[in-house]
Scaffold this active site. Structure first.
Site, mmCIF file in Angstrom:
data_model
loop_
_atom_site.group_PDB
_atom_site.id
_atom_site.type_symbol
_atom_site.label_atom_id
_atom_site.label_comp_id
_atom_site.label_asym_id
_atom_site.label_seq_id
_atom_site.Cartn_x
_atom_site.Cartn_y
_atom_site.Cartn_z
ATOM 1 C CG HIS A 77 -2.001 -1.065 1.095
ATOM 2 N ND1 HIS A 77 -2.378 -1.453 2.127
ATOM 3 C CD2 HIS A 77 -2.465 -1.667 0.411
ATOM 4 C CE1 HIS A 77 -3.447 -2.495 2.024
ATOM 5 N NE2 HIS A 77 -3.429 -2.519 0.635
ATOM 6 C CE LYS A 83 -3.508 -1.345 -13.449
ATOM 7 N NZ LYS A 83 -4.619 -2.493 -13.491
ATOM 8 C CE LYS A 107 5.502 -8.076 -13.284
ATOM 9 N NZ LYS A 107 4.520 -9.090 -13.887
ATOM 10 C CE LYS A 119 -1.185 -11.555 -11.662
ATOM 11 N NZ LYS A 119 -0.399 -10.919 -12.267
ATOM 12 C CB SER A 375 -2.730 -1.351 -16.852
ATOM 13 O OG SER A 375 -3.219 -2.658 -17.439
#
Ligand code: NAD
Length: 492
Positions: A77, A83, A107, A119, A375
């Site tokens: 967080h 994401k 990433k 995820k 994204s």
């Protein structure tokens, strides 16, 4: 047989299998050891902030009721929103989503995207459900995430992953907006949507495009290719791809366009080898027609999927699932470059074994970051409610036209229609997305390479020979996969 082959073939008791999250943390620890950050801070970064495991019922079309298990993990967080994709696979479990969420954090940092990692997943085999059942599952999953504040444009933004795509993202955004109708930025709750529902041009192939750009950049560095016994550039490089899904298919297509030769494919149904090259479009048509890659004219069916990973090639792109190359088969991998298209296809130990043999491994947290990068562009587009290029495209085109007219006037020469069209083309959304992707990947690769050389020296090359050992090893792997090795397997 070389010393390394002997070492890896020695019968040793296997260590306790370690979890996927532990694999990710081992890699984190290796990198962390090279930094000067306080150990407490590193521990803080490593841990997963929240995990939500829930179940809900699905009434199937035949009237039976099934209990569906689902998860969402938010690893960090530190930057919001978090994401990460949503995966539909029977293998989904808590360890897997936490590990993949952690990979997302790293990433995003590597490609400079201001998100924490997350995820999600549902433990189902999507092939066993009708589209209507899948829609009910996806909408109920979204409802549960909304209830617990695990989704939202500023909270947590899912995307496609293994087993999901634009269709599922469309169901998610529709459910979210139905539950929060007054939220102006509601369509930014998920990315990877179809264009008509707020998606962005270039998202579908973004991860594969990133894989192809990363591979191309690596091959462009002569200094790194030489020790591998390879020439500079992608042209003529022999590539094997595992997984012909979103990532693998798009990567293969773009690599083929760039002049590489696709010599093998590994899919759910088996593996094929075509040393002279397999044309992707023809293979795709064959698979669509017959339901399988096997039996493709001009290629040989291999005895088992595992054998496909061990084919003689320059570049292996595992783009299906995690844990595909482990300590069990790492010594049989013959590629000189391994490009981790999937998340975690190499275990930490396998990666080390390949590195020791001089194989150049391009890691997943960089290689497949194209999806999250685009994204991010989609999320920005949704928040700003305007398509990239909408304001400036026409203005740019007119400005370029004025410059051409001025040059024509000054030189008394005219440009041909093709030249005019090429020079006066203003950037549209797809151009801008691809340009942002390319720019980020090229600079990220060279930054990573510099760091690697700083700590490890330039890529070492040269694979040990030891063919006999590897061949007998492959036979073992095929047998353990329950199939016999047919005589038609080509000699190498
Ligand atoms: P996908 O579902 O579109 O494709 C996966 C493909 O792998 C399918 O064609 C499937 O049949 C095949 N496959 C399944 N099991 C296999 C096996 N044992 N051997 C060979 N092939 C097998 O999934 P995807 O979106 O392409 O994702 C693939 C990998 O890339 C996953 O690890 C995912 O987490 C990662 N990834 C995906 C994205 C994305 O944008 N889609 C982004 C980053 C990372």
């Amino acid at each position: 047989m070389t010393v390394i082959d002997e070492l890896v073939n020695v019968k040793r008791p296997l260590p306790e299998p370690i979890s996927f999250f532990e694999q990710v943390n081992r890699n984190f620890d290796k990198a962390a050891a090279l930094t000067t950050h306080h150990p407490d801070l590193l521990t803080l970064i490593k841990n997963c902030n929240s995990v939500y495991h829930f179940t809900f019922p699905l009434q199937r079309t035949d009237g039976s009721i099934e209990v569906i298990h689902a998860w969402r993990a938010e690893h960090s967080h530190h930057k919001l929103p978090t994401k990460g994709g949503i995966r539909y696979s029977l293998g989904v479990n808590e360890d897997e989503v936490v590990a993949l969420a952690a990979l997302m954090t790293y990433k995003c940092a590597v490609v400079d995207v201001p998100f924490g990692g997350a995820k999600g997943g549902i433990a189902i085999d999507s092939k066993k459900y009708t589209p209507q059942e899948l829609e009910r599952i996806t909408r109920r999953y979204t409802y549960e995430l909304v209830k617990k504040n695990f989704i939202g444009p500023g909270t947590d933004v899912p995307a496609p992953d293994f087993g999901t795509g634009p269709r599922e993202m469309a169901w998610i955004v529709d459910t979210y907006i139905a539950l929060s109708p007054d939220k102006l930025e509601g369509s930014a709750c998920v990315t990877g949507k179809p264009l008509a529902q707020g998606g962005i041009r270039g998202r579908a192939e973004a991860t594969g495009r990133g894989v192809a750009i990363a591979t191309r950049e690596a091959c462009e560095v002569e200094e790194d290719m030489k020790p591998l016994g390879l020439s500079r550039g992608l042209a003529g490089k022999r590539i094997v791809v595992q997984g012909l899904g979103n990532v693998g298919y798009n990567a293969a297509r773009l690599l083929e366009d760039a002049g590489a030769v696709l010599v093998g494919f590994v899919e759910y149904e088996g593996a094929i080898h075509g040393p002279k090259g397999i044309e992707l479009a023809k293979l795709w048509a064959h698979r669509r027609e017959t339901g399988s890659m096997l039996g493709f004219p001009g290629a040989t069916d291999l005895p088992c999927r595992e054998a496909g990973l061990e084919l003689d090639c320059d570049i292996l792109v595992p783009a299906a699932l995690e844990n595909q190359v482990t300590r069990e088969n790492a010594h049989r991998i013959r590629a000189k470059i391994v490009v981790e298209g999937a998340n975690g296809p190499l275990t930490s130990e396998a990666s080390e074994m390949l590195g020791k043999r001089g194989v150049l491994v391009l890691p997943d947290h960089f290689v497949n970051a194209g999806g999250v990068l685009v994204s991010y562009f989609e999320w920005l587009k949704n928040l700003s409610h305007v398509r990239f290029g909408r304001m400036e495209k026409r203005f740019e085109e007119q400005a370029f036209r004025r410059i051409l007219t001025a040059i024509e006037g000054a030189t008394n020469k005219s440009f041909g229609p093709t030249e005019v069209a090429a020079i006066t083309h203003g950037a549209d959304e797809a151009d801008l997305v691809n340009s942002g992707l390319e720019d980020t990947f090229v600079s990220a690769y060279h930054r990573l390479r510099e760091i690697r050389n700083q700590h490890r020296g330039p890529a070492r090359g040269g694979l040990p020979s030891g063919r006999a050992g590897r061949r007998s090893g492959r036979d073992r792997a095929c047998r353990s996969a329950g199939r016999r090795r047919p005589a038609s397997v080509p000699r190498r």
